[in-house]
Design a protein around this motif. Structure first.
Motif, PDB file in Angstrom:
ATOM      1  N   ALA A 102       0.772  -1.452  -0.302  1.00  0.00           N
ATOM      2  CA  ALA A 102      -0.018   0.049  -0.117  1.00  0.00           C
ATOM      3  C   ALA A 102       1.418   1.239  -0.209  1.00  0.00           C
ATOM      4  CB  ALA A 102      -1.217  -0.015   1.566  1.00  0.00           C
ATOM      5  N   ASP A 103       2.062   1.954   1.003  1.00  0.00           N
ATOM      6  CA  ASP A 103       3.074   2.525   1.100  1.00  0.00           C
ATOM      7  C   ASP A 103       2.869   2.447  -0.759  1.00  0.00           C
ATOM      8  OD1 ASP A 103       2.101   2.865   3.479  1.00  0.00           O
ATOM      9  OD2 ASP A 103       3.828   1.421   4.509  1.00  0.00           O
ATOM     10  N   VAL A 104       3.881   2.134  -1.149  1.00  0.00           N
ATOM     11  CA  VAL A 104       4.669   2.457  -2.432  1.00  0.00           C
ATOM     12  C   VAL A 104       3.512   2.515  -3.130  1.00  0.00           C
ATOM     13  CG1 VAL A 104       5.644   0.621  -4.600  1.00  0.00           C
ATOM     14  CG2 VAL A 104       5.737  -0.111  -1.877  1.00  0.00           C
ATOM     15  N   LEU A 105       1.835   1.586  -3.147  1.00  0.00           N
ATOM     16  CA  LEU A 105       1.039   2.692  -4.420  1.00  0.00           C
ATOM     17  C   LEU A 105       0.597   3.603  -4.388  1.00  0.00           C
ATOM     18  CD1 LEU A 105      -0.871   1.713  -6.609  1.00  0.00           C
ATOM     19  CD2 LEU A 105      -2.261   1.497  -4.931  1.00  0.00           C
ATOM     20  N   ARG A 106       0.739   4.325  -3.147  1.00  0.00           N
ATOM     21  CA  ARG A 106       0.426   5.234  -2.799  1.00  0.00           C
ATOM     22  C   ARG A 106       1.644   6.291  -2.873  1.00  0.00           C
ATOM     23  NH1 ARG A 106       0.352   6.260   3.488  1.00  0.00           N
ATOM     24  NH2 ARG A 106      -0.732   8.489   3.222  1.00  0.00           N
ATOM     25  N   ALA A 107       2.733   5.903  -2.535  1.00  0.00           N
ATOM     26  CA  ALA A 107       4.142   6.885  -2.841  1.00  0.00           C
ATOM     27  C   ALA A 107       4.114   6.931  -4.450  1.00  0.00           C
ATOM     28  CB  ALA A 107       4.906   6.273  -2.755  1.00  0.00           C
ATOM     29  N   VAL A 108       3.643   5.981  -5.688  1.00  0.00           N
ATOM     30  CA  VAL A 108       3.978   6.466  -6.533  1.00  0.00           C
ATOM     31  C   VAL A 108       2.461   6.529  -7.184  1.00  0.00           C
ATOM     32  CG1 VAL A 108       3.306   5.174  -8.808  1.00  0.00           C
ATOM     33  CG2 VAL A 108       4.779   4.559  -7.280  1.00  0.00           C
ATOM     34  N   GLU A 109       1.177   7.167  -6.822  1.00  0.00           N
ATOM     35  CA  GLU A 109       0.240   7.361  -7.340  1.00  0.00           C
ATOM     36  C   GLU A 109       0.564   9.165  -6.633  1.00  0.00           C
ATOM     37  OE1 GLU A 109      -3.318   5.635  -5.424  1.00  0.00           O
ATOM     38  OE2 GLU A 109      -3.665   4.077  -6.408  1.00  0.00           O
ATOM     39  N   ALA A 110       1.026   9.625  -5.854  1.00  0.00           N
ATOM     40  CA  ALA A 110       1.289  11.034  -5.079  1.00  0.00           C
ATOM     41  C   ALA A 110       2.244  11.504  -6.534  1.00  0.00           C
ATOM     42  CB  ALA A 110       2.167  10.695  -4.022  1.00  0.00           C
ATOM     43  N   GLY A 111       3.277  10.336  -7.032  1.00  0.00           N
ATOM     44  CA  GLY A 111       4.030  11.171  -7.844  1.00  0.00           C
ATOM     45  C   GLY A 111       5.625  11.154  -7.906  1.00  0.00           C
ATOM     46  N   ALA A 112       5.697  10.241  -6.740  1.00  0.00           N
ATOM     47  CA  ALA A 112       7.270   9.679  -6.545  1.00  0.00           C
ATOM     48  C   ALA A 112       7.769   9.744  -7.547  1.00  0.00           C
ATOM     49  CB  ALA A 112       7.767   8.886  -5.623  1.00  0.00           C
ATOM     50  N   ARG A 113       9.100   9.490  -7.818  1.00  0.00           N
ATOM     51  CA  ARG A 113       9.683   8.479  -8.828  1.00  0.00           C
ATOM     52  C   ARG A 113      10.832   7.630  -8.398  1.00  0.00           C
ATOM     53  NH1 ARG A 113       7.129   9.513 -13.431  1.00  0.00           N
ATOM     54  NH2 ARG A 113       8.960   8.947 -14.178  1.00  0.00           N
ATOM     55  N   GLY A 114      10.898   7.120  -7.274  1.00  0.00           N
ATOM     56  CA  GLY A 114      11.512   6.753  -6.703  1.00  0.00           C
ATOM     57  C   GLY A 114      10.851   6.299  -5.266  1.00  0.00           C
ATOM     58  N   TYR A 115      11.435   4.652  -4.900  1.00  0.00           N
ATOM     59  CA  TYR A 115      11.213   4.258  -3.566  1.00  0.00           C
ATOM     60  C   TYR A 115      12.446   3.248  -2.979  1.00  0.00           C
ATOM     61  CZ  TYR A 115       7.785   2.265  -0.021  1.00  0.00           C
ATOM     62  OH  TYR A 115       6.962   2.587   1.276  1.00  0.00           O
ATOM     63  N   VAL A 116      13.152   3.782  -2.280  1.00  0.00           N
ATOM     64  CA  VAL A 116      14.118   2.829  -1.955  1.00  0.00           C
ATOM     65  C   VAL A 116      14.149   2.575   0.115  1.00  0.00           C
ATOM     66  CG1 VAL A 116      16.549   3.009  -1.656  1.00  0.00           C
ATOM     67  CG2 VAL A 116      15.564   3.967  -3.402  1.00  0.00           C
ATOM     68  N   LEU A 117      14.313   1.915   0.151  1.00  0.00           N
ATOM     69  CA  LEU A 117      14.075   1.092   1.666  1.00  0.00           C
ATOM     70  C   LEU A 117      15.886   1.525   2.279  1.00  0.00           C
ATOM     71  CD1 LEU A 117      12.961  -2.480   1.370  1.00  0.00           C
ATOM     72  CD2 LEU A 117      12.195  -0.087   2.110  1.00  0.00           C
ATOM     73  N   LYS A 118      15.725   2.430   3.595  1.00  0.00           N
ATOM     74  CA  LYS A 118      16.679   2.621   4.152  1.00  0.00           C
ATOM     75  C   LYS A 118      18.112   2.007   4.823  1.00  0.00           C
ATOM     76  CE  LYS A 118      14.450   6.529   6.634  1.00  0.00           C
ATOM     77  NZ  LYS A 118      14.040   7.197   7.812  1.00  0.00           N
TER      78      LYS A 118
END
Length: 221
Positions: A102-118
């Motif tokens: 859900a977090d990944v989807l929300r980020a992509v839908e919000a317009g984020a261009r990347g998703y990286v784990l700490k």
């Protein structure tokens, strides 16, 4: 005659842990081609820094403790939306400890261009920043694995509004209360529930909450 080197990518770090920001700054500034021009611990200030500093990329934590004037939490997703609504928006890369679907989807839908784990390797972060700055999309393997196909068409997950409905279901609210909370007609709430049941393959409210929690769409307190 020697060639002219490319200008450094200007980065703003948004994370509500001071030690994490310090570590990220040190890591990024050790990599050629990166310059950290700002950092902050809350979403509201992040928007202001973006407007003032004009960075190329914003590294955004999902879980922020900043609260708005009305007392509502401004998380990394909401901060991302506001940043991307500025006159000259930068690229946003989500940097978080969580890789829930859900977090990944929300980020992509919000317009984020990347998703990286700490917890990922530094090279993964560097690649994501460069890819985002170039207009591409960079998902950590753990995040990309949440999608069967193209991350922009992630499959039968719930919409943001549907997730809000399920969160209220989880607190035991009636259709009428949900409608009032979300400023919807009660009939609209019923329509959302029908769609939610179909998407999750559930038949009742309790089963829906349980399945949504299992999929990481909501967190039960």
């Amino acid at each position: 005659m020697s060639g002219t080197s490319a200008p450094s990518l200007r980065i703003v770090i948004v994370d509500d842990h001071t030690v994490v920001r310090a570590g990220l700054r040190a890591l990024l500034e050790s990599e050629p081609g990166f310059t950290v021009v700002g950092e902050t611990g809350d979403g509201t200030d992040a928007v202001q820094q973006v407007e003032r500093l004009g960075p190329d990329v914003v590294l955004m934590d999902l879980r922020l403790s900043d609260t708005g004037a009305a007392g509502s939490v401004i998380d990394g997703i909401e901060a991302t939306r506001r940043i991307l609504d500025t006159p000259t928006p930068p690229r946003v890369v989500i940097l978080t400890s969580h890789g829930h679907q859900a977090d990944v989807l929300r980020a992509v839908e919000a317009g984020a261009r990347g998703y990286v784990l700490k917890a990922g390797p530094p090279e993964e972060l560097f690649r994501a920043v460069r890819a985002a700055a170039a207009g591409g999309m960079a998902l950590a393997p753990e995040a990309a694995a949440q999608f069967v196909g193209d991350p922009t068409t992630p499959g039968p997950l719930l919409s943001e509004r549907e997730i809000e409905v399920v969160r209220l279901l989880a607190h035991g609210h009636s259709n009428r209360t949900i409608a009032g909370t979300l400023y919807l007609a009660e009939a609209t709430v019923k329509t959302h529930l029908v769609r939610i049941y179909r998407k999750l393959g559930t038949a009742n409210r309790a089963g829906t909450v349980t399945e949504a929690a299992r999929l990481g769409l909501i967190e039960l307190s």
